[in-house]
Design an enzyme around this catalytic site. Structure first.
Site, PDB file in Angstrom:
ATOM      1  CG  ASN A   1      -0.822  37.151  29.546  1.00  0.00           C
ATOM      2  OD1 ASN A   1       0.021  37.848  28.993  1.00  0.00           O
ATOM      3  ND2 ASN A   1      -0.646  36.649  30.753  1.00  0.00           N
TER       4      ASN A   1
ATOM      5  N   PRO B   1       3.361  34.474  23.844  1.00  0.00           N
ATOM      6  CG  PRO B   1       4.867  36.111  23.142  1.00  0.00           C
ATOM      7  CD  PRO B   1       3.412  35.772  23.167  1.00  0.00           C
ATOM      8  CG  ASN B   2       8.553  33.253  26.305  1.00  0.00           C
ATOM      9  OD1 ASN B   2       9.146  32.282  25.848  1.00  0.00           O
ATOM     10  ND2 ASN B   2       8.846  34.485  25.948  1.00  0.00           N
TER      11      ASN B   2
ATOM     12  CE1 TYR C   1       5.065  36.832  33.928  1.00  0.00           C
ATOM     13  CE2 TYR C   1       7.257  35.915  34.147  1.00  0.00           C
ATOM     14  CZ  TYR C   1       6.403  36.863  33.633  1.00  0.00           C
ATOM     15  OH  TYR C   1       6.899  37.860  32.820  1.00  0.00           O
TER      16      TYR C   1
ATOM     17  NE  ARG D   1       8.980  34.252  31.154  1.00  0.00           N
ATOM     18  CZ  ARG D   1       8.187  35.162  30.637  1.00  0.00           C
ATOM     19  NH1 ARG D   1       6.964  34.876  30.280  1.00  0.00           N
ATOM     20  NH2 ARG D   1       8.643  36.384  30.456  1.00  0.00           N
TER      21      ARG D   1
ATOM     22  CG  HIS E   1      -0.243  42.099  31.371  1.00  0.00           C
ATOM     23  ND1 HIS E   1       0.474  41.563  30.327  1.00  0.00           N
ATOM     24  CD2 HIS E   1      -0.944  43.144  30.875  1.00  0.00           C
ATOM     25  CE1 HIS E   1       0.220  42.274  29.234  1.00  0.00           C
ATOM     26  NE2 HIS E   1      -0.633  43.227  29.542  1.00  0.00           N
TER      27      HIS E   1
ATOM     28  NE  ARG F   1       8.190  41.675  35.564  1.00  0.00           N
ATOM     29  CZ  ARG F   1       8.163  40.703  34.673  1.00  0.00           C
ATOM     30  NH1 ARG F   1       7.025  40.340  34.113  1.00  0.00           N
ATOM     31  NH2 ARG F   1       9.276  40.074  34.334  1.00  0.00           N
TER      32      ARG F   1
ATOM     33  CB  ALA G   1       7.203  39.833  25.031  1.00  0.00           C
TER      34      ALA G   1
ATOM     35  CD  GLU H   1      -2.989  45.088  27.878  1.00  0.00           C
ATOM     36  OE1 GLU H   1      -1.773  45.159  28.132  1.00  0.00           O
ATOM     37  OE2 GLU H   1      -3.640  46.050  27.432  1.00  0.00           O
TER      38      GLU H   1
END
Length: 142
Positions: A74, A10-11, A23, A18, A100, A107, A77, A98
């Site tokens: 990735n 998502p996103n 990012y 964004r 990111h 964060r 969320a 995984e």
């Protein structure tokens, strides 16, 4: 030739727009194009998919076992709360790395914990889009 599935959650379709300070300025299309080329340069092929819907990601993980030798994921969320994605990863017999773009451990507190990490082959966080390439190399055993 090894086939690798790259799944963005998502996103991530909003990359480049964004929060570019977190990012980066690269959009998802350019990241995927670069990753496909990188995989080819290293003797593999990469197929990239993105969805904002958990069910799509589950279906792709399940189907990947018969089509791919590994997954770069990735989960966005979903990383922090999707036990469904965690269980899907645990149910397949191919490695999942995984990834990111940002350092999730530096964060907000809620981002520090990954529910999928215990069932992945490894986690790469905070190295920007280079993390995707490192994940491909890890799946290739380089």
């Amino acid at each position: 030739m090894k086939r690798i599935l790259v799944i963005n959650g998502p996103n991530l379709n909003r990359l480049g727009k964004r929060e570019p300070g977190i990012y980066g300025k690269n959009d998802l299309d350019s990241i995927e194009e670069r990753l496909i080329t990188f995989a080819e340069e290293n003797g593999a092929s990469a197929v990239c998919r993105q969805s904002n819907h958990e069910g799509d990601i589950l279906d792709w993980i399940h189907a990947a076992e018969d089509e791919f030798e590994g997954i770069v994921l990735n989960a966005g969320a979903f990383t922090h709360y999707s036990y469904a994605i965690r269980d899907a990863i645990a149910s397949v017999n191919i490695p999942v790395i995984e990834v990111h773009i940002s350092n999730i451990h530096a964060r907000e507190e809620f981002r520090h914990h990954s529910v999928i990490a215990p069932v992945t082959a490894g986690q790469i966080a905070g190295l920007g889009v280079k993390g995707y390439e490192l994940a491909v190399l890890a799946l290739l055993g380089v």
